[in-house]
Enzyme design. Structure first.
Site, short mmCIF file in Angstrom:
data_model
loop_
_atom_site.label_atom_id
_atom_site.label_comp_id
_atom_site.label_asym_id
_atom_site.label_seq_id
_atom_site.Cartn_x
_atom_site.Cartn_y
_atom_site.Cartn_z
N HIS A 129 -51.75 35.85 -0.31
CA HIS A 129 -51.06 34.72 0.30
C HIS A 129 -51.90 33.46 0.12
O HIS A 129 -53.11 33.54 -0.14
CB HIS A 129 -50.84 34.99 1.79
N LYS B 197 -56.05 33.17 -1.12
CA LYS B 197 -56.28 33.15 -2.57
C LYS B 197 -57.76 32.95 -2.91
O LYS B 197 -58.30 33.61 -3.79
CB LYS B 197 -55.42 32.09 -3.25
N THR C 224 -50.15 38.01 -9.43
CA THR C 224 -49.13 36.98 -9.31
C THR C 224 -49.74 35.67 -9.79
O THR C 224 -50.97 35.52 -9.84
CB THR C 224 -48.62 36.89 -7.86
N GLY C 225 -48.88 34.71 -10.15
CA GLY C 225 -49.29 33.52 -10.89
C GLY C 225 -50.48 32.74 -10.36
O GLY C 225 -51.50 32.60 -11.04
N THR D 59 -52.50 33.37 -7.76
CA THR D 59 -53.65 34.24 -7.48
C THR D 59 -54.39 34.55 -8.77
O THR D 59 -55.62 34.43 -8.84
CB THR D 59 -53.19 35.55 -6.80
N SER E 163 -45.26 33.43 -10.00
CA SER E 163 -45.72 33.20 -8.65
C SER E 163 -44.93 34.12 -7.71
O SER E 163 -43.77 34.45 -7.99
CB SER E 163 -45.46 31.73 -8.29
N GLY E 164 -45.57 34.55 -6.61
CA GLY E 164 -44.91 35.47 -5.68
C GLY E 164 -43.51 35.06 -5.28
O GLY E 164 -42.56 35.84 -5.44
N ASP F 128 -43.95 39.00 -6.89
CA ASP F 128 -44.04 40.18 -6.03
C ASP F 128 -43.09 41.26 -6.52
O ASP F 128 -43.43 42.45 -6.55
CB ASP F 128 -43.70 39.82 -4.57
N ASP G 139 -52.06 37.07 4.75
CA ASP G 139 -52.33 36.11 5.83
C ASP G 139 -51.31 36.39 6.94
O ASP G 139 -50.16 35.98 6.84
CB ASP G 139 -52.19 34.68 5.33
N HIS H 179 -40.84 33.92 1.64
CA HIS H 179 -40.40 35.06 0.82
C HIS H 179 -40.87 36.38 1.43
O HIS H 179 -41.18 37.34 0.74
CB HIS H 179 -40.88 34.89 -0.63
N ASP I 129 -39.59 39.71 0.12
CA ASP I 129 -40.21 40.21 -1.11
C ASP I 129 -41.54 40.89 -0.81
O ASP I 129 -41.88 41.91 -1.40
CB ASP I 129 -40.43 39.08 -2.10
N ARG J 157 -43.55 48.13 0.81
CA ARG J 157 -42.77 49.37 0.95
C ARG J 157 -42.88 50.21 -0.32
O ARG J 157 -43.07 51.43 -0.26
CB ARG J 157 -41.31 49.05 1.25
#
Length: 125
Positions: free
Chosen positions: A11, A15, A37-38, A40, A58-59, A64, A84, A91, A94, A100
């Site tokens: 998050h 980062k 992800t982008g 990060t 990006s998430g 994600d 966080d 989002h 996501d 999950r």
């Protein structure tokens, strides 16, 4: 031994913590195939330019979900997702879906630095 794949997600407020964590454990993480992800992934690459990181979207723009799909396809061996818990996330659906999938497919998942430290220890063996 097959090369393991590690997915990195963080998050916004985490980062820099992820980039610092990866830098501290760069030698332990180097043998992994890395996806992130982008943003990060960008932070990790800035901090550790010698690591090869495949950056996804990006998430909030689907990153994600891309990692979730990789988990469902058996292409991810571990997930480090620095969460966080104190900030709202637009989002969030996501994020919950990604978590999950890691649970459903029994993927080791570190949601904070302390757990990631423990997982890194197991990878050294």
């Amino acid at each position: 031994m097959t090369q393991l794949t590690l997915a990195l997600v963080a998050h916004d407020a985490k980062k820099d913590d992820m980039a610092e964590f990866v830098a501290m454990h760069e030698n332990d993480i180097r043998p992994f195939t890395l996806f992130a992800t982008g943003t990060t992934g960008g932070r990790v690459m800035e901090r550790c330019p010698s690591l090869s990181v495949t950056r996804l979207k990006s998430g909030p723009l689907g990153g994600d979900q891309q990692i979730g799909a990789m988990i469902a396809e058996g292409k991810v061996d571990a997930l480090f997702f620095f969460v966080d818990p104190l900030s709202p996330h637009p989002h969030d659906v996501d994020v919950k879906a990604l978590m999950r999938l890691a649970l459903v497919y029994n993927i080791p998942m570190a949601l904070n630095r302390a757990t990631a430290e423990r997982l890194i220890e197991t990878f050294r063996r």
